[in-house]
Design an enzyme around this catalytic site. Structure first.
Site, PDB file in Angstrom:
ATOM      1  N   ASP A  10     -68.595 -16.458 -77.736  1.00  0.00           N
ATOM      2  CA  ASP A  10     -69.982 -16.041 -77.945  1.00  0.00           C
ATOM      3  C   ASP A  10     -70.605 -15.529 -76.646  1.00  0.00           C
ATOM      4  O   ASP A  10     -70.337 -16.057 -75.566  1.00  0.00           O
ATOM      5  CB  ASP A  10     -70.780 -17.251 -78.462  1.00  0.00           C
ATOM      6  CG  ASP A  10     -72.224 -16.923 -78.754  1.00  0.00           C
ATOM      7  OD1 ASP A  10     -72.472 -16.137 -79.675  1.00  0.00           O
ATOM      8  OD2 ASP A  10     -73.100 -17.454 -78.041  1.00  0.00           O
ATOM      9  N   GLU A  67     -67.498 -11.383 -78.025  1.00  0.00           N
ATOM     10  CA  GLU A  67     -68.728 -10.725 -78.475  1.00  0.00           C
ATOM     11  C   GLU A  67     -69.357 -10.035 -77.259  1.00  0.00           C
ATOM     12  O   GLU A  67     -70.004 -10.676 -76.434  1.00  0.00           O
ATOM     13  CB  GLU A  67     -69.699 -11.746 -79.066  1.00  0.00           C
ATOM     14  CG  GLU A  67     -70.980 -11.101 -79.561  1.00  0.00           C
ATOM     15  CD  GLU A  67     -72.109 -12.101 -79.795  1.00  0.00           C
ATOM     16  OE1 GLU A  67     -72.939 -11.858 -80.678  1.00  0.00           O
ATOM     17  OE2 GLU A  67     -72.163 -13.117 -79.070  1.00  0.00           O
TER      18      GLU A  67
END
Length: 517
Positions: free
Chosen positions: A229, A266
Site C-alpha cells: 500500500d 500501489e
C-alpha cells in the site's frame, strides 16, 4: 507379459506428460505473470458465525467460488488488527483482526487455498501505522523515548510554513500533513490523516522491523506475497530515488526467504513516475487501464485504451523485462464498474471481455462478477456480497446496511448461476477462454494499424505460432469492418458479433475474436 506391462506403463507416462502441457495447465502455472487475482474485503465476503462480519472461516467455505470463477490467486485487503473498519491503520503486524478470526483460522484457509492451487497475497501497510500502534503510543511520550525516531517529528516553528498547506495528489486530497499530538511543541508527519502517522524509514531499526514482519508472514505463515500500500510514499515525493532504493532493499530481503515472492505495488501516478519502481516492485497496478477504459466508453473512442496500453507496455519493457502489468477494471477505491458504465449490462460484460483480451495479470474486485453496485463514500463500494436471496442468505454480512447492492437492484449469485445470460456466467466464460488460450494470456500486443471507425478497438495478440485478431465495438451503433487476411474463424463472440464471409459485423457493445484455421 512383463514387456507388455512395461509398454503400457510408458504409454500412461506419455499420456500424463501430454496432459501436463495442456494450454490451461501451463497458463495457470504462469501466475503471477498471466494469472488472475481476486480481491476480497473479508469484512463483506462471507460471515460464518452470524456476527454480521465476514471472516476467514467464511472465506474457506467459499474458496470453491473463487476456483469456479477461474481466479488463480486472492488478494486480501488489510487483515490485521486496526481501530477502523477498513483496517489500513494497523496496530499489530503479526496478528489477525479478531473480527476475522484467529491466526489458526487464517492458516487453515491458506492450507485449503493452496490445496486448490489458489495463491494468497495480503495487504501490507508499512508507509504508516495506526496512531494507536504501541510504537506510536511510546513515540509520543517524549523526545527521549526509544521509539521517538520510529516516526517523523519536527518542532512547530520549523514547519510553520507547512502546517496549513493543502497537498493534493492523485491518491490523497488531505489538507494537513503535520499533526499536533497535544503533548508539546513537536508535530508528527502523517501523509494521509492524523490517525496514520508515517514511519521514519531513515531509521535502520524501522526498516529491520518491517523486514521482520515480512519474514513472519512469508516464513512462519506461508503467504505467497504482498500488495504494498502507498508504495510511493515511503519517503516524500521529493525523495523518489530513496523510495526506489528502499523497495529494491525490501525485495532483496524478502527473496532471501521466498525467492519467488510476489510483490505488487500501489504507485498511483504517470508511467514516467511509476516505471522506476519496477526493479524493486516487479508488479505494479495499472491505474491508467481503469481510467482510460472508462474514458474510452465516455468518448466512444475505442483505440484510446489500446494505444495507451501499448505505450505503457513498451515503456516498461525498456525498464525491466520481468515486469508484471497488474491491470484492473475496478477496485475498492473506485465506484463499482457497473455504476461507472451507466448501469448498462452490455457495457459491463464487454468491459470484462476487454480486460481479459488485453495483456497483463488482471485483478477482479469481489462482487463485480455479479454486477454489484456502489458509489462513494468508500464503505458503499465495499458492501456485502449477495450469495443468495436475503431470506436464505445466512452468510451475508450485515456490518453495514447496504444502499446499492441490495436484492432489489442486484441478482444474488445463487440465482445468477442458473441464468445462462447472467454476469456471473459471462465472467466464468471469458475467464475460462483466457485461461485456456496462450495468445490471450501470454501474447504480445500489436495494434491494428488500418483506419477504423472511432468506436472500434482492434488489435492482435500473438504467442509463438498463434495469432488472434480482437475487435470491440464501444458504441450503441452496429458497425462492420473487413476481417484481416487469413483470419477466418471465430474463436469467441459477445453480443451477437459475427463473421459474415470476410466482414465482421459488430452490433452495439459487441466483441469478436478471430483466429486462423
Amino acid at each position: 507379459m512383463k514387456k507388455y506391462l512395461y509398454l503400457s506403463f510408458l504409454f500412461v507416462l506419455v499420456l500424463l506428460s501430454s496432459c501436463s502441457t495442456s494450454p490451461e495447465k501451463n497458463i495457470e502455472n504462469h501466475w503471477p505473470h498471466a494469472g488472475i487475482t481476486y480481491e476480497i474485503f473479508v469484512q463483506s465476503f462471507y460471515d460464518s458465525d452470524g456476527d454480521g462480519i465476514g471472516d476467514f472461516n467464511g472465506v474457506t467455505k467459499k474458496l470453491d467460488h473463487v476456483k469456479e470463477l477461474g481466479a488463480n490467486a486472492i488478494w486480501f485487503m488489510p487483515i490485521m488488527p486496526s481501530p477502523s473498519y477498513h483496517k489500513y491503520d494497523v496496530t499489530d503486524y503479526k496478528a489477525i483482526h479478531p473480527d476475522y478470526g484467529t491466526i489458526d483460522d487464517f492458516k487453515l484457509m491458506l492450507q485449503k487455498a493452496h490445496e486448490k492451487d489458489i495463491k494468497i497475497v495480503i495487504d501490507l501497510i508499512i508507509n504508516h501505522t495506526s496512531s494507536k500502534h504501541p510504537w506510536f503510543v511510546e513515540s509520543r511520550k517524549g523526545r527521549d523515548n526509544p521509539y521517538r525516531d520510529y516516526y517523523v517529528w519536527a518542532q512547530k516553528d520549523t514547519i510553520a510554513d507547512f502546517l496549513n498547506k493543502k497537498a493534493i495528489t492523485l491518491d490523497s486530497d488531505n489538507i494537513r500533513q503535520w499533526h499536533d499530538p497535544g503533548v508539546g511543541e513537536d508535530f508528527y508527519y502523517g501523509f494521509f490523516i492524523d490517525g496514520m502517522p508515517d514511519l521514519n524509514f531513515d531509521n535502520p531499526k524501522v526498516r529491520e522491523e518491517i523486514y521482520e514482519i515480512g519474514r513472519f508472514w512469508l516464513e512462519e505463515i506461508g503467504v505467497d506475497g504482498f500488495r504494498l500500500d502507498a508504495a510511493k510514499h515511503i519517503f516524500p515525493d521529493d525523495r523518489a530515488v530513496d523510495n526506489h532504493a528502499f523497495w529494491k532493499e525490501f525485495r532483496s530481503e524478502m527473496t532471501k526467504i521466498k525467492p519467488d515472492v510476489y510483490l505488487v505495488g500501489e504507485v498511483y501516478d504517470m508511467k514516467e513516475v511509476v516505471a522506476p519502481y519496477l526493479p524493486g516492485l516487479p508488479a505494479l497496478f495499472n491505474f491508467d487501464f481503469h481510467y482510460t477504459l472508462l474514458r474510452a466508453y465516455e468518448e466512444e473512442n475505442g483505440m484510446l485504451l489500446a494505444k495507451n496500453q501499448k505505450e505503457i507496455l513498451d515503456y516498461y519493457q525498456e525498464i525491466s523485462e520481468e515486469f508484471i502489468d497488474a491491470t484492473f477494471s475496478s477496485n475498492h477505491d473506485q465506484p463499482r464498474l457497473l455504476n461507472s458504465l451507466d448501469s448498462n449490462p452490455k457495457k459491463l460484460k464487454q468491459a470484462i471481455t476487454i480486460l481479459m483480451s488485453m495483456p497483463g495479470a488482471p485483478y477482479l474486485y469481489y462482487g463485480e462478477e455479479i454486477g454489484m453496485l456502489g458509489k462513494k463514500p468508500d464503505e458503499n463500494i465495499r458492501e456485502p456480497f449477495l450469495w443468495d436471496i436475503k431470506a436464505n442468505d445466512t452468510g451475508r454480512a450485515t456490518w453495514i446496511e447496504a444502499v446499492y447492492s441490495i436484492d432489489e437492484m442486484v441478482t444474488p449469485l445463487s440465482i445468477q448461476k442458473s441464468m445462462s445470460t447472467s454476469f456471473f456466467n459471462h465472467y466464468k466464460e471469458v475467464i475460462k477462454l483466457r485461461n485456456s488460450n496462450r495468445a490471450l494470456a501470454l501474447g504480445d500486443l500489436t495494434l491494428f494499424d488500418q483506419e477504423l471507425p472511432k468506436p472500434l478497438m482492434a488489435f492482435f495478440r500473438s504467442y509463438e505460432d498463434q495469432k488472434l485478431f480482437v475487435v470491440h465495438n464501444l458504441s450503441d451503433q452496429t458497425i462492420s469492418i473487413e476481417a484481416p487476411k487469413d483470419f477466418d474463424e471465430v474463436l469467441y463472440n459477445l453480443g451477437l458479433g459475427t463473421l459474415d464471409e470476410k466482414m465482421i459485423v459488430l452490433p452495439p457493445y459487441s466483441s469478436v475474436m478471430l483466429t486462423k484455421k
